[in-house]
Design a protein around this motif. Structure first.
Motif, PDB file in Angstrom:
ATOM      1  N   VAL A  52       0.816  -1.210   0.000  1.00  8.18           N
ATOM      2  CA  VAL A  52       0.000   0.000   0.000  1.00  8.18           C
ATOM      3  C   VAL A  52       0.854   1.266   0.000  1.00  8.18           C
ATOM      4  CG1 VAL A  52      -1.752   1.305   1.280  1.00  8.18           C
ATOM      5  CG2 VAL A  52      -1.886  -1.173   1.187  1.00  8.18           C
ATOM      6  N   ILE A  53       1.829   1.321   0.882  1.00  7.05           N
ATOM      7  CA  ILE A  53       2.638   2.523   1.057  1.00  7.05           C
ATOM      8  C   ILE A  53       4.089   2.209   0.705  1.00  7.05           C
ATOM      9  CG2 ILE A  53       3.488   4.208   2.739  1.00  7.05           C
ATOM     10  CD1 ILE A  53       0.974   3.730   4.367  1.00  7.05           C
ATOM     11  N   THR A  75       0.635   6.142  11.267  1.00  5.16           N
ATOM     12  CA  THR A  75       0.041   6.140   9.932  1.00  5.16           C
ATOM     13  C   THR A  75      -0.295   4.719   9.497  1.00  5.16           C
ATOM     14  OG1 THR A  75       1.251   8.141   9.332  1.00  5.16           O
ATOM     15  CG2 THR A  75       0.397   6.812   7.517  1.00  5.16           C
ATOM     16  N   LEU A  76       0.621   3.792   9.751  1.00  2.00           N
ATOM     17  CA  LEU A  76       0.368   2.394   9.421  1.00  2.00           C
ATOM     18  C   LEU A  76      -0.824   1.855  10.207  1.00  2.00           C
ATOM     19  CD1 LEU A  76       4.038   1.026   9.332  1.00  2.00           C
ATOM     20  CD2 LEU A  76       2.601   1.687   7.386  1.00  2.00           C
ATOM     21  N   TYR A  77      -0.905   2.231  11.478  1.00  5.53           N
ATOM     22  CA  TYR A  77      -2.008   1.784  12.343  1.00  5.53           C
ATOM     23  C   TYR A  77      -3.344   2.341  11.847  1.00  5.53           C
ATOM     24  CZ  TYR A  77      -4.659   0.784  16.578  1.00  5.53           C
ATOM     25  OH  TYR A  77      -5.597   0.334  17.465  1.00  5.53           O
ATOM     26  N   LYS A  78      -3.366   3.637  11.540  1.00  5.56           N
ATOM     27  CA  LYS A  78      -4.609   4.285  11.080  1.00  5.56           C
ATOM     28  C   LYS A  78      -5.089   3.717   9.755  1.00  5.56           C
ATOM     29  CE  LYS A  78      -3.875   8.668  13.425  1.00  5.56           C
ATOM     30  NZ  LYS A  78      -3.558  10.099  13.278  1.00  5.56           N
ATOM     31  N   ASN A  79      -4.156   3.236   8.945  1.00  2.00           N
ATOM     32  CA  ASN A  79      -4.523   2.673   7.640  1.00  2.00           C
ATOM     33  C   ASN A  79      -4.711   1.157   7.671  1.00  2.00           C
ATOM     34  OD1 ASN A  79      -4.541   4.927   5.605  1.00  2.00           O
ATOM     35  ND2 ASN A  79      -2.579   5.301   6.601  1.00  2.00           N
ATOM     36  N   LEU A  81      -2.600  -1.207   8.409  1.00  2.00           N
ATOM     37  CA  LEU A  81      -1.469  -2.038   8.011  1.00  2.00           C
ATOM     38  C   LEU A  81      -0.806  -2.721   9.196  1.00  2.00           C
ATOM     39  CD1 LEU A  81      -0.028   0.311   5.283  1.00  2.00           C
ATOM     40  CD2 LEU A  81      -1.308  -1.803   4.952  1.00  2.00           C
TER      41      LEU A  81
END
Length: 158
Positions: A52-53, A75-79, A81
């Protein structure tokens, strides 16, 4: 007789060239190189997290574990991942300057570097917002036997 001597000289020369070429890296073929970007005195490598990122990591063969700053982990947590189950126990790390820092740790289930899929890679989460993203030894070990070619800025997985 001259033909035999000439044949011997040619075979000896070819064998010697092949041997020296291996030592110098000329004869090694890397089928799926991981391309590095020279950045000052370091190398940067693109790492795709969870397909994804894609983020630029500094290749750091002196780092025992990969490192990301806390804002990247959030950011990974919010998305989605990483989840709460991906958080590990804290660990104390010794830095290059001799100081120690306690970091949270996470496991990222899926990383893609070049054409290589790495699973369950552990990361230290630095509390320092300015901390660089580091690709450490633990990720390189998951690739297996690797060599770095400084002439063409690549990592070859053997």
């Amino acid at each position: 007789m001259r033909k035999i001597i000439l044949l011997f000289v040619v075979l000896f020369s070819v064998g010697s060239f092949a041997q020296n070429s291996k030592l110098k890296g000329y004869n090694s073929v890397c089928k799926n190189p991981i391309y590095l970007k020279a950045l000052g005195g370091t190398f940067e490598v693109g790492v795709n997290i969870g397909s994804v990122i894609k983020l630029p990591f500094i290749l750091d063969t002196g780092a025992s574990e990969c490192v990301i700053p806390a804002y990247v982990a959030m950011t990974l947590y919010k998305n989605g991942l990483i989840t709460k189950a991906d958080f590990l126990d804290d660990k104390i790390y010794s830095l290059a300057d001799g100081s120690e820092v306690r970091c949270r740790r996470i496991v990222i289930r899926k990383l893609v570097i070049g054409k290589y899929l790495l699973k369950n890679v552990e990361f230290a989460v630095s509390p320092n917002a300015d901390a660089p993203l580091l690709l450490g030894q633990n990720a390189l070990k998951k690739l297996g036997n690797v060599s770095i070619n400084y002439s063409n800025n690549t990592i070859c997985v053997n």
